[in-house]
Design a protein around this motif. Structure first.
Motif, PDB file in Angstrom:
ATOM      1  N   ARG A  15      27.237  16.755  -2.246  1.00 36.91           N
ATOM      2  CA  ARG A  15      26.086  16.061  -1.882  1.00 36.91           C
ATOM      3  C   ARG A  15      26.771  15.451  -0.401  1.00 36.91           C
ATOM      4  NH1 ARG A  15      22.358  12.697   0.364  1.00 36.91           N
ATOM      5  NH2 ARG A  15      20.463  13.304   1.439  1.00 36.91           N
ATOM      6  N   HIS A  16      27.742  16.005   0.187  1.00 35.95           N
ATOM      7  CA  HIS A  16      28.472  15.509   0.654  1.00 35.95           C
ATOM      8  C   HIS A  16      28.948  16.138   1.857  1.00 35.95           C
ATOM      9  CE1 HIS A  16      32.423  13.195   2.273  1.00 35.95           C
ATOM     10  NE2 HIS A  16      32.015  12.187   1.417  1.00 35.95           N
ATOM     11  N   PRO A  17      29.364  15.643   3.665  1.00 34.04           N
ATOM     12  CA  PRO A  17      29.679  16.190   4.500  1.00 34.04           C
ATOM     13  C   PRO A  17      31.050  16.943   4.099  1.00 34.04           C
ATOM     14  CG  PRO A  17      29.227  13.926   4.717  1.00 34.04           C
ATOM     15  CD  PRO A  17      29.373  13.861   3.516  1.00 34.04           C
ATOM     16  N   ARG A  18      31.387  16.603   3.125  1.00 35.75           N
ATOM     17  CA  ARG A  18      32.688  17.721   3.628  1.00 35.75           C
ATOM     18  C   ARG A  18      32.498  19.293   3.047  1.00 35.75           C
ATOM     19  NH1 ARG A  18      37.146  13.566   1.910  1.00 35.75           N
ATOM     20  NH2 ARG A  18      35.649  12.542   1.502  1.00 35.75           N
ATOM     21  N   SER A  19      31.176  18.763   2.223  1.00 36.76           N
ATOM     22  CA  SER A  19      31.174  20.778   1.895  1.00 36.76           C
ATOM     23  C   SER A  19      30.600  21.375   2.456  1.00 36.76           C
ATOM     24  CB  SER A  19      29.319  20.577   0.886  1.00 36.76           C
ATOM     25  OG  SER A  19      30.006  19.092  -0.062  1.00 36.76           O
ATOM     26  N   VAL A  20      30.468  20.962   3.807  1.00 40.15           N
ATOM     27  CA  VAL A  20      29.520  22.678   4.772  1.00 40.15           C
ATOM     28  C   VAL A  20      31.187  22.953   5.160  1.00 40.15           C
ATOM     29  CG1 VAL A  20      29.147  22.470   7.247  1.00 40.15           C
ATOM     30  CG2 VAL A  20      28.430  21.002   6.168  1.00 40.15           C
ATOM     31  N   GLY A  21      32.044  22.314   5.463  1.00 37.03           N
ATOM     32  CA  GLY A  21      33.761  22.236   5.084  1.00 37.03           C
ATOM     33  C   GLY A  21      33.490  23.822   4.530  1.00 37.03           C
ATOM     34  N   ARG A  22      34.069  23.379   3.394  1.00 38.27           N
ATOM     35  CA  ARG A  22      34.105  24.016   1.993  1.00 38.27           C
ATOM     36  C   ARG A  22      33.655  24.986   2.492  1.00 38.27           C
ATOM     37  NH1 ARG A  22      33.979  20.862  -3.093  1.00 38.27           N
ATOM     38  NH2 ARG A  22      34.680  22.418  -3.759  1.00 38.27           N
ATOM     39  N   ALA A  23      32.039  25.263   2.500  1.00 41.70           N
ATOM     40  CA  ALA A  23      31.450  26.187   1.740  1.00 41.70           C
ATOM     41  C   ALA A  23      32.157  27.615   3.219  1.00 41.70           C
ATOM     42  CB  ALA A  23      30.409  26.221   1.823  1.00 41.70           C
ATOM     43  N   ARG A  24      32.537  27.241   4.425  1.00 39.24           N
ATOM     44  CA  ARG A  24      32.505  27.730   5.641  1.00 39.24           C
ATOM     45  C   ARG A  24      34.098  28.520   5.132  1.00 39.24           C
ATOM     46  NH1 ARG A  24      31.704  24.594   9.341  1.00 39.24           N
ATOM     47  NH2 ARG A  24      33.565  24.023   9.586  1.00 39.24           N
ATOM     48  N   GLU A  25      34.875  27.298   4.322  1.00 38.24           N
ATOM     49  CA  GLU A  25      36.678  27.482   4.391  1.00 38.24           C
ATOM     50  C   GLU A  25      36.086  29.248   2.971  1.00 38.24           C
ATOM     51  OE1 GLU A  25      39.012  24.844   2.949  1.00 38.24           O
ATOM     52  OE2 GLU A  25      38.440  23.613   5.500  1.00 38.24           O
ATOM     53  N   ALA A  26      35.482  28.777   1.835  1.00 38.49           N
ATOM     54  CA  ALA A  26      34.760  29.531   1.194  1.00 38.49           C
ATOM     55  C   ALA A  26      34.626  31.339   1.231  1.00 38.49           C
ATOM     56  CB  ALA A  26      34.388  28.951  -0.351  1.00 38.49           C
ATOM     57  N   LEU A  27      33.651  31.178   2.102  1.00 43.12           N
ATOM     58  CA  LEU A  27      33.870  32.954   2.633  1.00 43.12           C
ATOM     59  C   LEU A  27      34.533  33.252   3.544  1.00 43.12           C
ATOM     60  CD1 LEU A  27      30.608  33.663   3.543  1.00 43.12           C
ATOM     61  CD2 LEU A  27      30.564  32.236   5.879  1.00 43.12           C
ATOM     62  N   LEU A  28      35.376  32.619   4.871  1.00 40.67           N
ATOM     63  CA  LEU A  28      35.817  33.020   5.099  1.00 40.67           C
ATOM     64  C   LEU A  28      36.945  33.664   4.194  1.00 40.67           C
ATOM     65  CD1 LEU A  28      35.789  31.134   8.346  1.00 40.67           C
ATOM     66  CD2 LEU A  28      34.145  32.808   7.897  1.00 40.67           C
ATOM     67  N   GLY A  29      37.142  33.025   3.374  1.00 43.09           N
ATOM     68  CA  GLY A  29      38.739  33.886   2.406  1.00 43.09           C
ATOM     69  C   GLY A  29      38.488  34.116   1.743  1.00 43.09           C
ATOM     70  N   TRP A  30      37.054  34.043   0.777  1.00 48.23           N
ATOM     71  CA  TRP A  30      36.811  35.759  -0.138  1.00 48.23           C
ATOM     72  C   TRP A  30      36.430  35.902   0.417  1.00 48.23           C
ATOM     73  CZ3 TRP A  30      31.317  37.229  -0.822  1.00 48.23           C
ATOM     74  CH2 TRP A  30      31.687  37.894  -2.536  1.00 48.23           C
ATOM     75  N   MET A  31      35.645  36.360   1.967  1.00 50.00           N
ATOM     76  CA  MET A  31      35.034  37.544   2.513  1.00 50.00           C
ATOM     77  C   MET A  31      36.035  38.506   4.014  1.00 50.00           C
ATOM     78  SD  MET A  31      32.243  37.690   0.904  1.00 50.00           S
ATOM     79  CE  MET A  31      31.832  39.302   2.015  1.00 50.00           C
ATOM     80  N   GLY A  32      37.045  37.788   3.948  1.00 50.60           N
ATOM     81  CA  GLY A  32      37.297  38.630   5.718  1.00 50.60           C
ATOM     82  C   GLY A  32      36.722  39.099   6.755  1.00 50.60           C
ATOM     83  N   LEU A  33      35.873  38.446   6.899  1.00 53.65           N
ATOM     84  CA  LEU A  33      35.038  38.797   7.597  1.00 53.65           C
ATOM     85  C   LEU A  33      35.637  39.410   8.787  1.00 53.65           C
ATOM     86  CD1 LEU A  33      31.715  36.937   6.549  1.00 53.65           C
ATOM     87  CD2 LEU A  33      32.137  39.303   5.930  1.00 53.65           C
ATOM     88  N   PRO A  34      35.729  40.282   9.704  1.00 57.17           N
ATOM     89  CA  PRO A  34      36.420  40.786  10.836  1.00 57.17           C
ATOM     90  C   PRO A  34      35.817  39.365  12.574  1.00 57.17           C
ATOM     91  CG  PRO A  34      34.996  42.636  10.411  1.00 57.17           C
ATOM     92  CD  PRO A  34      34.934  41.322   9.086  1.00 57.17           C
ATOM     93  N   GLY A  35      36.240  39.469  12.852  1.00 54.67           N
ATOM     94  CA  GLY A  35      35.572  38.921  14.263  1.00 54.67           C
ATOM     95  C   GLY A  35      34.163  38.443  14.655  1.00 54.67           C
TER      96      GLY A  35
END
Length: 132
Positions: A15-35
């Protein structure tokens, strides 16, 4: 972080503000979602994690992010230990917050709240991701 056949990712975050960025980075890094799909998914996940941090889990409790894909859908879930259910509201034009769930409702193909094992709730969104 847990991954299962590139179809499922689970991430436990403090429960820390940095968790928002970590979640977003994990999503984009793992999924490789387009555009646009990647941008929309990252924005929605950011909103869900932010809400869990602000209104959900009590201090000292983790939040859990789960991302899955299959059958042409991308599903984002955020679990927290808070008992308060999210409610969309209509903020005044000068309010600096209170628009997150309106944004979620506008951008997601579907969203909702479900129970979870233990105290708290799971807030989820789905996005159509047919050719990805």
């Amino acid at each position: 972080m847990n991954r299962d056949c590139d179809q499922h990712m689970k991430l436990r975050l403090p429960r820390h503000p940095r968790s928002v960025g970590r979640a977003r980075e994990a999503l984009l890094g793992w999924m490789g979602l387009p555009g646009e799909l990647g941008e929309t998914a990252a924005l929605l996940l950011s909103e869900l994690v932010t809400n869990a941090l602000r209104h959900g889990s009590p201090p000292g409790r983790e939040i859990v992010v789960t991302v899955s894909r299959g059958d042409g859908l991308l599903r984002l879930e955020v679990e927290d230990a808070g008992e308060t259910l999210p409610r969309p509201r209509t903020p005044d034009p000068i309010d600096e917050c209170g628009r997150g769930l309106a944004l979620v409702a506008a951008l997601a193909d579907d969203w909702g709240v479900a129970g979870r094992q233990g105290p708290g709730k799971r807030v989820w969104v789905t996005l159509k991701a047919p050719d990805y």
